[in-house]
Structures are given as structure tokens and as C-alpha cells.
Design an enzyme around this catalytic site. Structure first.
Site, short mmCIF file in Angstrom:
data_model
loop_
_atom_site.label_atom_id
_atom_site.label_comp_id
_atom_site.label_asym_id
_atom_site.label_seq_id
_atom_site.Cartn_x
_atom_site.Cartn_y
_atom_site.Cartn_z
N ARG A 1 0.90 -1.16 -0.17
CA ARG A 1 -0.08 0.14 0.01
C ARG A 1 0.95 1.21 -0.01
NH1 ARG A 1 -1.37 1.68 4.72
NH2 ARG A 1 -1.81 -0.10 5.59
N LYS B 1 -9.49 6.26 -19.10
CA LYS B 1 -10.03 6.88 -20.37
C LYS B 1 -8.72 6.54 -21.40
CE LYS B 1 -13.35 7.84 -17.69
NZ LYS B 1 -13.84 8.65 -17.18
N TYR C 1 -17.04 16.48 -14.49
CA TYR C 1 -17.41 14.96 -14.42
C TYR C 1 -18.37 14.69 -13.28
CZ TYR C 1 -17.19 10.08 -14.18
OH TYR C 1 -17.44 8.73 -14.21
N ASP D 1 -8.09 18.58 -13.76
CA ASP D 1 -8.30 17.20 -14.15
C ASP D 1 -8.20 17.29 -15.59
OD1 ASP D 1 -9.82 14.87 -15.28
OD2 ASP D 1 -11.55 15.11 -14.01
C1 LIG Z 1 -14.07 9.20 -15.93
C2 LIG Z 1 -13.93 10.40 -15.35
C3 LIG Z 1 -13.52 10.71 -14.10
C4 LIG Z 1 -13.63 9.42 -12.91
O1 LIG Z 1 -12.84 8.48 -13.06
P1 LIG Z 1 -12.99 7.01 -12.78
O2 LIG Z 1 -11.64 6.16 -13.35
O3 LIG Z 1 -13.98 6.56 -13.68
O4 LIG Z 1 -13.14 6.74 -11.24
C5 LIG Z 1 -13.01 12.04 -13.63
N1 LIG Z 1 -12.95 12.88 -14.40
C6 LIG Z 1 -13.36 12.61 -15.81
C7 LIG Z 1 -13.05 13.83 -16.63
C8 LIG Z 1 -13.68 11.62 -16.24
O5 LIG Z 1 -14.20 11.41 -17.49
#
Ligand SMILES: *Cc1c(COP(=O)(O)O)cnc(C)c1O
Length: 378
Positions: free
Chosen positions: A46, A195, A98, A170
């Protein structure tokens, strides 16, 4: 090292002991100590794992940061970063962040007295206006989902500096291939690596990068305390994905531009949202702060009924949430990703019933265009 080279040679990319050109998957939880408290860099997985550590050095490199951190999902990364703040603090966030980030702020962290304001951050004046005495962070998504709104990151960095705020970005949609927020003045950059970074619809993961040792120590303390770490298998898959990130993003953007030009001329399509189009409100800023416009495109076909028909008819676009993979994905935000947002709020944001969102993949652009053409023909 230039960006494309970094994707292949950035961070730790091989095994020093054996010369293996791929980092081994250290499927291990604990490490033998040579004496009490005398360990060779790793004590418990961890806290640190060599495969995860290799990935963490790669994302730090790609984002022009000094330290990286890997988490079990994008939301785990975002939650851990938010733990830097204290109860009673206030965060200003982009209004169309998001959905999961919206839910985290409004249904979870609000219970711990972390206050928030959702603001159209594409307008710096509105951001300044939203700052309160207890504001401690600016949380920006650019481009946003599904309208691809652009926020000027350098302006946000100026505001953050002036008010002593942590600037968190982000960077999921842009990827570190097109945009490096740390170089534009952000303190923390984070990703849903589920993604584009993973890129093959086979991993759920989150990444964070920072460029100060002081912040890195705090994030690592939280990563280890909260414990939402990424496992070694998934860390390895992300490193494998990153090696082709540049190639994929080039192919995806090239396809997206072709699709955008096709849609611009279509009589069944009204508004098209793509930062690469000169008509897009954020085009100039996107051009200045990113080297590419990415692979997300949204367009309005006039009604929910027609949009659903298009989604039923397409063959090469998979009807699914998520984005950023090699296969093209299509969705109806009003009924899928943004269904939990009240209808009047959706209308306010401009997310109409006829709005279709596409995450363009790496298929042949001609096939994608032909497919949309037959789906749009009545
Ligand atoms: C999908 C997404 C998230 C969340 O990510 P997960 O891997 O699904 O927890 C956060 N920000 C954006 C812009 C996203 O497209």
C-alpha cells in the site's frame, strides 16, 4: 526529451536486475527486511510497490512533474486529493465537471463540511467573484464534458497565486500528450487513467502528478493513509497503454477533425461542439494552452427521438458510457452520463435531449463517416 519519446522512455521503463525491457509485475504485498526496520525501499505494497512506482515515475515525467501517484480509479485519485483540504474550507469548481466529481462534492464531502461553488470557469471574472475568505482550492476541468468548454489555465494560475489557492486540474480529456497543466501553473494534475491513458477499455485507474516535494509528501501521506492504491497488474497495463498514447492521440485527433468537418456540413446537425473548430468559443484559448484538440465531439440532432434513432442505427460506434479508447463510443448525455442532473439544470448547461456525444476511436475515418451518414439518413 520530447513528448513522443517520453511515452516510450519516460520514468522507469525497464528492470535493472534482469534487463527486461518491460517492468515486471511485482505481485506482492510485503517485502523481507534485512534487519528490523532495514528494508530495501519497499516495506508494504500500500505504501509502495515497484510496478506502481514505475508507473508513478512515468506519469510524473509526462506531466512535467516531479512526483506521481497511482490510484484504484479516477474518483479515488480525486477523493484523495480533496483530503488535502480541511473541514470548513471552500472549493471553486468548473460547473460542468464530471458527474462523479459533482456527486463527490455534493453528496459525500459536503457531509464533512467541505464547501463548494460550481462556476462557469471559462469566465475568469466569475471565478474571482466566487472566491470567499475560506476558499482554498480551484478545481478545473478543461475541456469539459459533454460541451467541451475551455478554461484558460494560465488565468486560473494567476487567480490561484493571487489568492493563495491550490490549483487542481482534471486533465483526463486533454491527456498529457496535448496539455501539461503543471507547466501552465497548476499545482496538481489528475486523471481518470481509465480513459485515454489506459486507452483500451480494460482498466479502471487514477493518476496524480505534482511538481513540489512538499506537496508530494502530503499526497503520498494521504495515498498511504486512505489506501485507494492501484494494483500491480493494472499499473502494468497503464504503462503498456502509455507507450502508444502519442500514436493513439494523433490517430484519434485526425479522425475527429474529419468527423467534425463532415458534421459541419450536415443539414440534420445543428450545433457542433469541438474545440478544434474555429467557431468553438474556446478555440483560441485551447490553441494556446494545448498542442491538440483531442477526440471528444458533441453535436445536436434536434430531438431526443432522432438522437436515439442514430444511436440505434450506428454499427461502428459502441453505445456506452466512458471514453478515450481505441474503439469509437457514442452516448446520449441527457439520458446516460448526465441523467442524474435535473432537467432544468441540464437545460441551463446546454445539454439538450438531442445532444449526442462521441469519443472517437482509431478506426478508418471513412467507415466512421459512412456509418454516421446512414444513421442520420431518415
Ligand atoms: C471518468 C472520469 C473521472 C472518474 O474516473 P474513474 O476512473 O471512472 O473513477 C473523472 N474525471 C473525468 C473527466 C472523467 O472522464
Amino acid at each position: 526529451m520530447r513528448s513522443k519519446t517520453k511515452m516510450v522512455h519516460g520514468g522507469i521503463t525497464r528492470d535493472e536486475q534482469t534487463g527486461a525491457v518491460s517492468v515486471p509485475i511485482y505481485q506482492v504485498s510485503t517485502y523481507k527486511q534485512d534487519g528490523v526496520g532495514n528494508f530495501r525501499g519497499y516495506e508494504y505494497s500500500r505504501t509502495g510497490n515497484p510496478t506502481r512506482h514505475a508507473l508513478e515515475t512515468v506519469i510524473a515525467d509526462l506531466e512535467n512533474g516531479t512526483h506521481g501517484f497511482a490510484f484504484g480509479s479516477g474518483m479515488a485519485a480525486i477523493t484523495t486529493v480533496m483530503m488535502l483540504l480541511d473541514s470548513g474550507d471552500h472549493v471553486v469548481l468548473t460547473d460542468d465537471v464530471y458527474g462523479g466529481s459533482y456527486r463527490l462534492m455534493t453528496k459525500v464531502l459536503n457531509r464533512f463540511d467541505l464547501d463548494h461553488s460550481f462556476i462557469d470557469t471559462s469566465d475568469p471574472a466569475k471565478v474571482k467573484h466566487a472566491i470567499q475568505p475560506n476558499t482554498k482550492a480551484l478545481y478545473i476541468e478543461t475541456p469539459t464534458n459533454p460541451l467541451l468548454k475551455i478554461t484558460d489555465l494560465k488565468k486560473m494560475a494567476e487567480i490561484a497565486k493571487e489568492h493563495d489557492l491550490l490549483l487542481i486540474v482534471d486533465n483526463t480529456f486533454a491527456t498529457p500528450y496535448w496539455q501539461q497543466p503543471l507547466s501552465l501553473g497548476a499545482d496538481i494534475v489528475l486523471h481518470s487513467a481509465t480513459k485515454y491513458i489506459g486507452g483500451h477499455s480494460d482498466v479502471v485507474a487514477g493518476l496524480v502528478a505534482v511538481n513540489s516535494a512538499e506537496l508530494a509528501e502530503k499526497v503520498h501521506f494521504l495515498q498511504n493513509s486512505v489506501g485507494a492504491v492501484l494494483g500491480p497488474q493494472d499499473s502494468w497495463l497503464l504503462m503498456r497503454g502509455i507507450k502508444t498514447l502519442a500514436l493513439r492521440m494523433e490517430a484519434i485527433e485526425s479522425n475527429t477533425k474529419k468527423l467534425a468537418s463532415y458534421l459541419v456540413g450536415h443539414d440534420k446537425v445543428s450545433t457542433i461542439y469541438y474545440p478544434g473548430l474555429e467557431s468553438h468559443l474556446g478555440h483560441e484559448i485551447a490553441k494556446n494552452q494545448s498542442t491538440g484538440f483531442g477526440g471528444m465531439i458533441s453535436f445536436d440532432v434536434g430531438s431526443g427521438a432522432r438522437a436515439e434513432k442514430v444511436l440505434e442505427r450506428v454499427k461502428y460506434f459502441t453505445l456506452a458510457e466512458s471514453l478515450g479508447a481505441v474503439e469509437s463510443l457514442i452516448s446520449l448525455p441527457a439520458k446516460m452520463t448526465h441523467a442524474s442532473i435535473p432537467a432544468d439544470r441540464r437545460a441551463e448547461l446546454g445539454i439538450t435531449d438531442g445532444l449526442i456525444r462521441v469519443s472517437v476511436g482509431i478506426e478508418d475515418a471513412e467507415d466512421l463517416i459512412e456509418d454516421l451518414e446512414q444513421a442520420l439518413t431518415e
